[in-house]
Design an enzyme around this catalytic site. Sequence first.
Site, PDB file in Angstrom:
ATOM      1  N   ARG A  12      -4.469   3.898  -5.887  1.00 36.84           N
ATOM      2  CA  ARG A  12      -3.093   3.580  -5.461  1.00 36.84           C
ATOM      3  C   ARG A  12      -2.263   3.070  -6.641  1.00 36.84           C
ATOM      4  NH1 ARG A  12      -1.468  -0.787  -0.735  1.00 36.84           N
ATOM      5  NH2 ARG A  12       0.773  -0.853  -1.140  1.00 36.84           N
ATOM      6  N   ASN A  63      -3.728   6.412   5.715  1.00 33.24           N
ATOM      7  CA  ASN A  63      -2.449   6.949   5.242  1.00 33.24           C
ATOM      8  C   ASN A  63      -2.638   8.107   4.269  1.00 33.24           C
ATOM      9  OD1 ASN A  63      -0.283   5.533   6.448  1.00 33.24           O
ATOM     10  ND2 ASN A  63      -0.869   3.687   5.313  1.00 33.24           N
ATOM     11  N   CYS A  70       0.239   3.438  13.465  1.00 32.72           N
ATOM     12  CA  CYS A  70       0.907   2.656  12.433  1.00 32.72           C
ATOM     13  C   CYS A  70       1.396   1.359  13.064  1.00 32.72           C
ATOM     14  CB  CYS A  70       2.089   3.451  11.879  1.00 32.72           C
ATOM     15  SG  CYS A  70       3.065   2.540  10.683  1.00 32.72           S
ATOM     16  N   HIS A  73       6.361   6.673   9.155  1.00 34.00           N
ATOM     17  CA  HIS A  73       7.154   6.022   8.108  1.00 34.00           C
ATOM     18  C   HIS A  73       8.497   6.723   7.892  1.00 34.00           C
ATOM     19  CE1 HIS A  73       3.416   3.878   6.159  1.00 34.00           C
ATOM     20  NE2 HIS A  73       3.590   3.597   7.438  1.00 34.00           N
ATOM     21  N   TYR A 133      10.939   1.908   6.207  1.00 32.44           N
ATOM     22  CA  TYR A 133      10.732   2.865   5.115  1.00 32.44           C
ATOM     23  C   TYR A 133      11.972   3.717   4.825  1.00 32.44           C
ATOM     24  CZ  TYR A 133       5.731   1.888   4.668  1.00 32.44           C
ATOM     25  OH  TYR A 133       4.527   1.283   4.421  1.00 32.44           O
TER      26      TYR A 133
HETATM   27  P1  NAD Z   1      -9.321  -0.182   0.857  1.00 32.66           P
HETATM   28  O1  NAD Z   1      -8.963   0.172  -0.525  1.00 32.66           O
HETATM   29  O2  NAD Z   1      -9.917  -1.498   1.126  1.00 32.66           O
HETATM   30  O3  NAD Z   1     -10.296   0.958   1.413  1.00 32.66           O
HETATM   31  C1  NAD Z   1     -10.999   0.767   2.604  1.00 32.66           C
HETATM   32  C2  NAD Z   1     -12.422   1.210   2.418  1.00 32.66           C
HETATM   33  O4  NAD Z   1     -12.504   2.636   2.420  1.00 32.66           O
HETATM   34  C3  NAD Z   1     -13.055   0.762   1.111  1.00 32.66           C
HETATM   35  O5  NAD Z   1     -14.069  -0.187   1.350  1.00 32.66           O
HETATM   36  C4  NAD Z   1     -13.567   2.053   0.499  1.00 32.66           C
HETATM   37  O6  NAD Z   1     -14.799   1.919  -0.164  1.00 32.66           O
HETATM   38  C5  NAD Z   1     -13.667   2.960   1.702  1.00 32.66           C
HETATM   39  N1  NAD Z   1     -13.763   4.386   1.420  1.00 32.66           N
HETATM   40  C6  NAD Z   1     -13.209   5.104   0.426  1.00 32.66           C
HETATM   41  N2  NAD Z   1     -13.538   6.397   0.546  1.00 32.66           N
HETATM   42  C7  NAD Z   1     -14.323   6.502   1.640  1.00 32.66           C
HETATM   43  C8  NAD Z   1     -14.981   7.587   2.285  1.00 32.66           C
HETATM   44  N3  NAD Z   1     -14.917   8.829   1.805  1.00 32.66           N
HETATM   45  N4  NAD Z   1     -15.708   7.317   3.401  1.00 32.66           N
HETATM   46  C9  NAD Z   1     -15.817   6.072   3.878  1.00 32.66           C
HETATM   47  N5  NAD Z   1     -15.211   5.016   3.315  1.00 32.66           N
HETATM   48  C10 NAD Z   1     -14.480   5.232   2.208  1.00 32.66           C
HETATM   49  O7  NAD Z   1      -8.049   0.110   1.757  1.00 32.66           O
HETATM   50  P2  NAD Z   1      -7.123  -0.816   2.647  1.00 32.66           P
HETATM   51  O8  NAD Z   1      -6.042  -1.352   1.799  1.00 32.66           O
HETATM   52  O9  NAD Z   1      -7.916  -1.745   3.452  1.00 32.66           O
HETATM   53  O10 NAD Z   1      -6.496   0.292   3.576  1.00 32.66           O
HETATM   54  C11 NAD Z   1      -7.317   1.163   4.296  1.00 32.66           C
HETATM   55  C12 NAD Z   1      -6.567   2.382   4.768  1.00 32.66           C
HETATM   56  O11 NAD Z   1      -5.774   2.069   5.892  1.00 32.66           O
HETATM   57  C13 NAD Z   1      -5.613   2.985   3.739  1.00 32.66           C
HETATM   58  O12 NAD Z   1      -5.639   4.383   3.828  1.00 32.66           O
HETATM   59  C14 NAD Z   1      -4.280   2.433   4.156  1.00 32.66           C
HETATM   60  O13 NAD Z   1      -3.215   3.233   3.722  1.00 32.66           O
HETATM   61  C15 NAD Z   1      -4.433   2.442   5.648  1.00 32.66           C
HETATM   62  N6  NAD Z   1      -3.545   1.551   6.415  1.00 32.66           N
HETATM   63  C16 NAD Z   1      -2.751   2.146   7.319  1.00 32.66           C
HETATM   64  C17 NAD Z   1      -1.913   1.405   8.109  1.00 32.66           C
HETATM   65  C18 NAD Z   1      -1.025   2.131   9.065  1.00 32.66           C
HETATM   66  O14 NAD Z   1       0.043   1.659   9.398  1.00 32.66           O
HETATM   67  N7  NAD Z   1      -1.409   3.309   9.520  1.00 32.66           N
HETATM   68  C19 NAD Z   1      -1.892   0.013   7.986  1.00 32.66           C
HETATM   69  C20 NAD Z   1      -2.731  -0.574   7.052  1.00 32.66           C
HETATM   70  C21 NAD Z   1      -3.574   0.208   6.273  1.00 32.66           C
HETATM   71  C1  G6P Z   2       2.442  -1.204   6.560  1.00 31.03           C
HETATM   72  C2  G6P Z   2       2.375   0.269   6.818  1.00 31.03           C
HETATM   73  C3  G6P Z   2       1.036   0.774   6.418  1.00 31.03           C
HETATM   74  C4  G6P Z   2       0.754   0.466   4.983  1.00 31.03           C
HETATM   75  C5  G6P Z   2       0.912  -1.017   4.743  1.00 31.03           C
HETATM   76  C6  G6P Z   2       0.841  -1.329   3.282  1.00 31.03           C
HETATM   77  O1  G6P Z   2       3.656  -1.673   6.837  1.00 31.03           O
HETATM   78  O2  G6P Z   2       2.573   0.581   8.158  1.00 31.03           O
HETATM   79  O3  G6P Z   2       0.962   2.136   6.694  1.00 31.03           O
HETATM   80  O4  G6P Z   2      -0.563   0.844   4.666  1.00 31.03           O
HETATM   81  O5  G6P Z   2       2.114  -1.498   5.215  1.00 31.03           O
HETATM   82  O6  G6P Z   2       0.553  -2.673   3.134  1.00 31.03           O
HETATM   83  P1  G6P Z   2      -0.054  -3.227   1.785  1.00 31.03           P
HETATM   84  O7  G6P Z   2      -0.306  -4.655   2.016  1.00 31.03           O
HETATM   85  O8  G6P Z   2      -1.298  -2.414   1.528  1.00 31.03           O
HETATM   86  O9  G6P Z   2       0.988  -2.938   0.752  1.00 31.03           O
HETATM   87 MN    MN Z   3       1.991   2.623   8.595  1.00 35.62          MN
END
Ligand code: NAD
Ligand code: G6P
Ligand code: MN
Length: 435
Positions: free
Chosen positions: A93, A147, A169, A199, A255
């Site tokens: 990222r 995401n 989300c 978003h 967003y």
């Molecule tokens: P992170 O960097 O902690 O990753 C989460 C875990 O995924 C890590 O422990 C990593 O080792 C693991 N990982 C990587 N590749 C993998 C694979 N192929 N199989 C299994 N595990 C794997 O990430 P984070 O900051 O905790 O965010 C996690 C995800 O959730 C991101 O994609 C983020 O964008 C998403 N997210 C989405 C929303 C939303 O609104 N939809 C909100 C928050 C986070």
């Molecule tokens: C939220 C969005 C997520 C995104 C996150 C990022 O508002 O809905 O999709 O992953 O923000 O938060 P962070 O703390 O990783 O910047």
């Molecule tokens: Mn989101």
Amino acid sequence: ALKIATIGGGSSYTPELIEGYIKRKDELPIKEIWLVDIEAGKEKLETVGAMAKRMVKAAGLDWEVHLTLDRRAALKDADFVSTQFRVGLLDARIKDERIPLSHGVLGQETNGAGGMFKAFRTIPVILGIIEDMKELCPDAWLVNFTNPAGMVTEAAIKHGGWKKTAGLCNVPIGHRKQAAEKLGIPEEDLFFKFAGINHFHWHRVWDKQGNERTQELIDLIYGPQEDSESHLKNIHNAPFHYEQIKDLGMLPCGYHRYYYIEDEMLKHSIEEFEKGETRAQVVKETEARLFELYKDPNLDYKPKELEQRGGTHYSDAACELIASIHNDKRTDMVVSTENNGTITDLPYDCVVEVSGPVTAHGHEPYNWGAFPPAARGIIQVMKGMEETVIRAAIDGDYGAALHAFTINPLVPGGSMAKTLLDELLIAHKDHLPNF
Ligand code: NAD
Ligand code: G6P
Ligand code: MN
């Protein structure tokens, strides 16, 4: 009894998820929770997994919490598979954000050049998960948080053929709470209709008496005498242009700042870039602090510090969706789901993010219809861009990738699109098996 598998279980958000299940313990007959990660996330998985076990124990529950690097063992006979993985972790990222910014271009991790690269890395992985699911848990629901959630969900439904996919989300949840607070009306006494793509959605609001309250909310939240309010920790709180939002007649999502006031957001992001404080860099430090806390053998609840992440209320989406499917609760939720004519401006088979009840057979979106011309053009461009990104991700097609970069509103076209694409392709080559 339910078996729930979470892919990317080592995420610092896992306590949020566990808290959401515990809150709903009376409606979720959970037997097993499987947290899956990969070798690179093993340490995180062990730390946050131990914390998850403590939380379950402190709640007096007998749920089994399994930690594993064996995805197939986790998927076997699962009822729900939730995904929260990040291919390449936060270091990827950082590249997504910093490489575009080094050329003076927004590197937003879900919407801009960074978001397209996150899709390139992630889509092959989600399609691989679906291949395993076809064999190991053919009736399971896929609850996607990963995401860029809209594109990943579209790839799962349209290209993976996994119709039982719901994309989620936390942003709409924040907008609902904000509207209730501003109007001084309980959230459950308001009716919300969201429509757009992940978003990049807008919403309208009505009260119990049948009066639309959208314009009033535009005044209250974005009016000239008010400070513009972003309830998202990850989005710089620059004010929208009030007259323009007023003309829109719908409430934008946080967003939309990247599009409606792109120059302001870019200026701020460049400042962060120069200080070495892009969002990913800040989040990396927050994450390190969180894992220090999680190591405390006495900590058995979600710490307040997790609110510094953008994803607060994450579990109100994920766990409520699971409870609503399992119990046919018909909770009104915003879900990334198959369009099927809900938004007439977009293809039937694409994925849109819209409101509607979540039933035992999935999300049933409310009809939205057409957007006003000022929103129609840009959402069609955005969807065309998303479809092109997905095609590029699956085929590893350089021409399609360049096309997506060229039409993405946050990336200047022509030689800049090509420069960014080429540089990002090299930086991420280890995670791009299809290119
Ligand atoms: P992170 O960097 O902690 O990753 C989460 C875990 O995924 C890590 O422990 C990593 O080792 C693991 N990982 C990587 N590749 C993998 C694979 N192929 N199989 C299994 N595990 C794997 O990430 P984070 O900051 O905790 O965010 C996690 C995800 O959730 C991101 O994609 C983020 O964008 C998403 N997210 C989405 C929303 C939303 O609104 N939809 C909100 C928050 C986070
Ligand atoms: C939220 C969005 C997520 C995104 C996150 C990022 O508002 O809905 O999709 O992953 O923000 O938060 P962070 O703390 O990783 O910047
Ligand atoms: Mn989101």
